[in-house]
Design an enzyme around this catalytic site. Structure first.
Site, PDB file in Angstrom:
ATOM      1  CE1 TYR A  19      72.101  58.467  69.716  1.00 29.52           C
ATOM      2  CE2 TYR A  19      74.189  59.030  68.659  1.00 29.52           C
ATOM      3  CZ  TYR A  19      73.399  58.135  69.352  1.00 29.52           C
ATOM      4  OH  TYR A  19      73.912  56.916  69.712  1.00 29.52           O
ATOM      5  CG  ASP A  20      74.321  67.453  68.487  1.00 28.15           C
ATOM      6  OD1 ASP A  20      75.565  67.415  68.298  1.00 28.15           O
ATOM      7  OD2 ASP A  20      73.798  67.458  69.619  1.00 28.15           O
ATOM      8  CB  VAL A  21      72.233  65.303  62.930  1.00 28.80           C
ATOM      9  CG1 VAL A  21      71.609  65.198  61.549  1.00 28.80           C
ATOM     10  CG2 VAL A  21      73.075  66.582  63.038  1.00 28.80           C
TER      11      VAL A  21
END
Ligand SMILES: O=C(O)[C@H](O)[C@H](O)COP(=O)(O)O
Ligand SMILES: [Mg+2]
Length: 301
Positions: A19-21
């Site tokens: 995940y980036d966010v």
């Protein structure tokens, strides 16, 4: 689908890979009232050090984005106004962009200064709210009450100064102004603060729901309005985004509705018994961990 219980370093490191966010609920995840949950600040800093995007998504309508920024600052938590999305903001955007409330109409507010601030920012006229005349005890005199026919919506949120007078005025508008909308910023049943629980926003709109025999349109999580507000400002890939929350029927449902991954923490509303055993909820998070502080293992050496 079974929930994955995070426990090993690799489990937590896997979140960084996937995940980036990271979308964070606030009450019950980061804090209880003004009492930070152990490790919350450190974990937010660790995620930022890994270049993760942080977004705060709270159903708490008592504060505006700006007043939340003040709270974050006072608690020593790095946060930027454009990372903060609250149900007061979402309610104002809903009225301006979805309802498109005509400029000659206004909203009767059962709510606090944060809700009023967001309505002002969106150019939505309102009455009620923190108006001292409505925050007094005692019965509303209908012979003295002048019905404002320009009230086109009643917006109800967490209001620690709710009075019978406010409920009575809202009831007049909702029963006597044709087409008057009944809106709720959110419907959380309880509000976790330091030391326990208080009635939540859902308990503030409940008397009107009962008296009217009518449900409000709920704007906060799990409804998509909050995510629509975020999408309008932030470019993100839902598949690379995880929602971290403490309440199954708002935070986790919100994440599932939005195609996000979901991580449940047990420092707020939801207990272990609601995710395992015979009475487990049908709302199943992807992951569960005891506290957001558990992610401290990701601290770069
Ligand atoms: O309105 C409420 O009941 C509370 O503000 C509720 O706790 C929502 O806060 P969140 O967990 O979404 O930050
Ligand atoms: Mg919460």
């Amino acid at each position: 689908m079974a929930v994955t219980r995070l426990s090993s370093y690799d489990d937590y490191a896997g979140l960084l890979d996937r995940y980036d966010v990271f979308m964070f609920d606030c009450d019950g995840v980061l804090w209880h009232g003004d009492h930070l949950i152990d490790g919350a600040v450190e974990v937010l800093n660790i995620l930022r050090s890994h270049n993760k995007k942080i977004i705060f998504v709270t159903n708490n309508a008592t504060k505006s984005r700006r007043s939340y920024k003040t709270k974050f600052d006072q608690l020593g938590v790095e946060a930027h106004v454009d990372e903060i999305y609250g149900s007061a903001y979402a309610s104002a955007v809903y009225l301006s962009s979805v309802v498109k409330l005509p400029k000659d109409q206004k909203v009767y507010v059962i709510g606090m200064a944060g809700m009023e601030e967001e309505l002002r920012e969106e150019g939505i006229a309102y009455v009620g709210g923190t108006d001292p005349a409505d925050c007094t005890l005692g019965q509303l005199s209908l012979t003295d009450f002048e019905l404002d026919t320009s009230v086109g919506a009643v917006l109800c949120g967490l209001d620690t100064d709710v009075t019978y007078k406010k409920l009575s005025k809202a009831f007049q508008y909702l029963t006597r102004n044709p087409g008057c909308l009944f809106l709720a910023s959110n419907e959380d049943s309880t509000y976790p603060i330091n030391g326990g629980l208080l009635p939540g926003a859902g308990a503030i709109s409940a008397p009107l729901r009962f008296a009217l025999g009518r449900d409000p349109i709920a704007i906060g999580k799990p409804a998509s309005t909050m995510l629509d507000c975020i999408k309008a400002k932030v470019d993100f890939d839902p598949k690379r985004t995880i929602m971290i929350g403490d309440r199954l029927n708002t935070d986790i449902q919100f994440g599932r509705n939005g195609g996000l991954a979901t991580l449940l923490v047990l420092t707020g509303i939801t207990s272990e018994a609601e995710i395992t055993g015979p009475n487990a909820s049908p709302i199943v998070p992807d992951f569960v961990t005891q506290s957001i502080g558990d992610l401290r293992v990701l601290k770069k050496e």
